[in-house]
Design an enzyme around this catalytic site. Structure first.
Site, mmCIF file in Angstrom:
data_model
loop_
_atom_site.group_PDB
_atom_site.id
_atom_site.type_symbol
_atom_site.label_atom_id
_atom_site.label_comp_id
_atom_site.label_asym_id
_atom_site.label_seq_id
_atom_site.Cartn_x
_atom_site.Cartn_y
_atom_site.Cartn_z
ATOM 1 N N LYS A 1 0.812 -1.222 0.000
ATOM 2 C CA LYS A 1 0.000 0.000 0.000
ATOM 3 C C LYS A 1 0.845 1.272 0.000
ATOM 4 O O LYS A 1 0.446 2.299 -0.554
ATOM 5 C CB LYS A 1 -0.929 0.000 1.223
ATOM 6 C CG LYS A 1 -2.016 -1.071 1.177
ATOM 7 C CD LYS A 1 -3.041 -0.763 0.115
ATOM 8 C CE LYS A 1 -4.223 -1.716 0.159
ATOM 9 N NZ LYS A 1 -5.143 -1.494 -0.996
ATOM 10 N N GLU B 1 -9.657 6.331 3.118
ATOM 11 C CA GLU B 1 -10.517 5.289 3.663
ATOM 12 C C GLU B 1 -9.620 4.094 3.967
ATOM 13 O O GLU B 1 -8.531 3.971 3.411
ATOM 14 C CB GLU B 1 -11.574 4.883 2.629
ATOM 15 C CG GLU B 1 -11.120 3.846 1.586
ATOM 16 C CD GLU B 1 -10.080 4.357 0.609
ATOM 17 O OE1 GLU B 1 -9.952 5.586 0.465
ATOM 18 O OE2 GLU B 1 -9.380 3.534 -0.017
ATOM 19 N N SER C 1 1.536 -9.682 -1.152
ATOM 20 C CA SER C 1 1.267 -8.246 -1.050
ATOM 21 C C SER C 1 1.482 -7.670 0.343
ATOM 22 O O SER C 1 1.745 -6.489 0.490
ATOM 23 C CB SER C 1 -0.155 -7.954 -1.522
ATOM 24 O OG SER C 1 -1.075 -8.741 -0.782
#
Lengths: 414, 293
Positions: free
Chosen positions: A106, A128, A395
């Site tokens: 991220k 968010e 990830s």
């Protein structure tokens, strides 16, 4: 400025004339901008600002400098021999996005968006978050840039991810718990968009995935494409050729878009996206949007969605809060329809089994999101010969999930 | 234009005919308000909130007290443009299993009993899923006169506006405080029935800081659209209606009405009392508009 570019990678965004969006942000029939008029000025301003830096080498070199010096890139590509042996099929490689600062891919996106927000003169950042990984990555990037940060999070996710809430607060962010609707990721997105409607003159909204109105899907994919660019170079260095298959989990789809994008024109490389199959593929018990959903409109984009016959958003479920989303990035919808990427699903039980398998065989605790990719890749690799190579985009790391996994495995009291 | 009207049709027949054409009913209603020397008041109700029969009774009361147009919101699970009051009414209604077809049936029942125009406020998520032309046809057939689709910007509005036009429905475009001059013209020209000028940057909801002094684009919008311009978002009192109507052709009031309905329900008021409460408030608002024309 001259940044240290590892591995001789071109820092500029990949040319997307063939696969990228048209001037209306359309990927084939999908994408676009379906937002209230009050948001049009904000998304237009953002689109123009991003278009300007997209061609500016200095912007991307500055970003790469922070990705190497602050985030810790490049992440390793690791040959998982013990996992491969257990599967007894193709050779598995893990792209270790779990080793990034903050523990997931991220931050590739949030560092890029924060750099852009600073260029645009914005002083306040909103985001968010579902599982909290994007919220932590945004709070981290905002702290690193010295900007005010507010993170919207569904009340149900606040409950499930207490640790990440505290991490965000430690990083100076204010976490706003949303008690409307299903009290999860989609409701946090609604709340962030409502905030932005009133504050866009001084606030940048950092969307965490390849979703939302144009230019977000393209911008987030560009920032995440560093994953695929590194993978390509590392794979050729390691094996002398491209992988046979690349597998990634898909919620909104940012880690998958990032690892797939540089391989789109390498048609010998099979690309597989793995969605959350949840408990079963009956409505309300899964989040397999591309596998069983249908085209519709949600959160500013035309894409595949999980809706009832009236267009009301369906309930979604997954053991992984990061995949628990009733839509998907519009570029994935386009890749599905065009046949370039295969989309499948892995259920809660399969993901949990893959979670423990990776811990035991490789000493790596994966995020429950990433465990979905591991589960499907293992199933697929079992039918492939050992001279074929499968890359799994790992990830994120699973530290945030150990309490939930322990509960699911019956190791903690309820 | 209308081949069904022979040259010998009387004015009364023409008027009756006109009322069959949804878009023309909106135009007629604005003209009627103007002839009474007052601006238009457009109350908003959430369809199905708190229940179908109360909404029907409120629409009839709104018609009785002189509402020009009634705006009926079709509940949606993820409405971005709405503030807390309207969102809660949506979630409350959806929890009861309310469907789009329920709204169409409600409108079909109330249409023959009221003269005011009825305009649907509906998310494109619902319109797209049902099928754009199919939705517009069904909306026109049940008795809606126009649609407002707040999450379709003008660049994407060709399909929705075209489908509405084919169904003879008015298509109301929205203009925000941040809308650029070039876009204002585009939006106004693509609008039929009226233009919706959003007063504030943000979601629907009651505001104490509602101001009209920044709205210097109303005349420009009216000229470009060839249709009335109504102001909404943040208007919650008769004074604010009056202020809006100094510059605009009408005022839209939503959250302030829905909050009164929610409060009345919470207080356990009977349907008759609730309708009286809301009707009294609507009369106040309409009085606010009367001083300005």
């Amino acid at each position: 400025m001259i940044a240290m570019i590892p591995m001789n990678i071109d820092v500029m965004p990949v040319d997307d004339k063939k696969w990228g969006p048209d001037e209306h942000g359309r990927y084939g029939e999908f994408g676009g901008r379906f937002v209230p008029e009050t948001l049009m000025a904000a998304v237009t301003e953002l689109g123009e600002a991003y278009e300007a830096v997209r061609h500016e080498r200095e912007f991307w070199e500055t970003l790469w400098k922070s990705l190497t010096e602050y985030v810790g890139r490049p992440t390793p590509l690791y040959r998982a021999d013990r996992l491969s042996k257990k599967i007894d099929g193709a050779t598995i490689y893990l792209k270790r996005e779990d080793l990034n600062h903050t523990g997931a891919h991220k931050i590739n996106n949030t560092m890029g968006q924060l750099l852009l927000a600073q260029r645009m003169g914005k002083r306040r950042i909103i985001a968010e978050t579902g599982a909290g990984q994007h919220g932590v990555a945004t709070a981290t990037a905002a702290a690193c840039c010295g900007l005010e940060c507010v993170v919207y999070m569904g009340a149900e996710d606040v409950r499930r991810q207490k640790l990440n809430v505290f991490r965000m607060e430690l990083l100076g962010a204010r976490v706003v718990s949303i008690s409307d609707g299903q009290r999860t990721l989609k409701d946090a997105i609604n709340a962030a968009m409502r905030d932005w409607m009133a504050t866009s003159d001084h606030t940048h909204y950092v969307i965490g995935s390849v979703m939302g109105p144009h230019p977000y899907p393209r911008m987030v994919r560009d920032f995440q494409t560093v994953i695929g660019k590194e993978t390509k170079v590392q794979m050729v260095e390691a094996t002398g050729r491209l992988p046979d298959c690349v597998v990634a989990c898909v919620g909104g789809g940012s880690n998958a878009a990032g690892v797939f994008a540089p391989f789109l024109d390498d048609t010998d490389v099979r690309l597989v996206g793995v969605e959350a199959g949840g408990e079963s593929l009956t409505p309300g018990r899964h989040a397999a949007t591309l596998s069983v959903g249908a085209p519709g409109v949600l959160h500013g984009m035309h894409t595949y969605v999980l809706q009832n016959a009236d267009g009301q958003t369906e309930q979604v479920h997954s053991i992984s809060a990061g995949l628990d989303y009733p839509g998907v990035g519009p570029e994935h919808a386009h890749w599905k329809v065009s046949g370039r990427v295969d989309y499948v699903s892995a259920g809660d039980a399969a993901a949990l089994k893959a979670f423990t398998t990776l811990c035991e065989t490789e000493g790596i605790i994966p995020a429950l999101e990433s465990a979905h990719a591991v589960a499907h890749a293992a199933k697929m690799a079992a039918d492939m010969p050992p001279d074929q190579n499968v890359v799994i985009n790992l990830s994120g790391r699973g530290d945030k999930d150990v309490v939930e996994a322990g509960r699911l495995l019956g190791r903690f009291e309820e | 234009m209308d081949h069904r009207l022979g040259a010998g049709a009387t004015l009364a027949q023409q008027a009756a005919k006109r009322a069959d054409m949804p878009l023309e009913r909106i135009q007629q209603r604005f003209a009627a308000s103007a002839s009474l020397r007052r601006r238009a008041v457009l109350p908003y109700f959430t369809s199905g909130f708190p229940d179908a029969s109360t909404v029907e009774a409120m629409i009839r009361r709104a018609d009785d007290v002189g509402a020009t147009v009634v705006e009926l919101g079709i509940p949606f699970s993820d409405s971005i443009a709405d503030g807390r009051t309207i969102q809660r009414s949506f979630h409350d209604v959806l929890k009861q299993g309310w469907t789009v077809e329920d709204t169409f049936q409600l409108v079909a029942r109330v249409r023959p009993r009221v003269e005011c125009a009825l305009v649907a406020m509906v998310s494109y998520s619902l319109v797209w899923r049902i099928g754009v032309q199919d939705f517009m046809n069904r909306a026109a057939r049940c008795g809606f006169d126009g649609v407002i689709v707040p999450d379709v910007p003008v660049e994407e509005s060709m399909i929705a506006a075209g489908a509405a036009g084919r169904a003879d429905l008015g298509y109301v475009g929205l203009v925000a405080p941040t809308t650029t001059s070039a876009r204002r013209k585009l939006i106004a020209r693509s609008s039929t029935g009226f233009v919706y000028r959003i007063a504030i940057s943000g979601t629907t909801g009651e505001r104490t800081d509602f101001r009209v002094d920044a709205m210097n684009d109303i005349d420009e919008l009216r000229d470009a659209a060839g249709a009335p311009v109504c102001v909404g978002f943040g208007i919650s009192t008769a004074e604010q209606v009056g202020a809006a109507c100094v510059v605009a052709d009408g005022a839209i009031v939503g959250s302030a009405i829905v909050r009164r309905i929610a409060d009345a329900v919470d207080a356990g008021q009977s349907m008759d009392d609730l309708v009286d409460t809301v009707g009294g408030f609507l009369s106040e608002l309409i009085t606010g508009a009367a001083h300005t024309a």
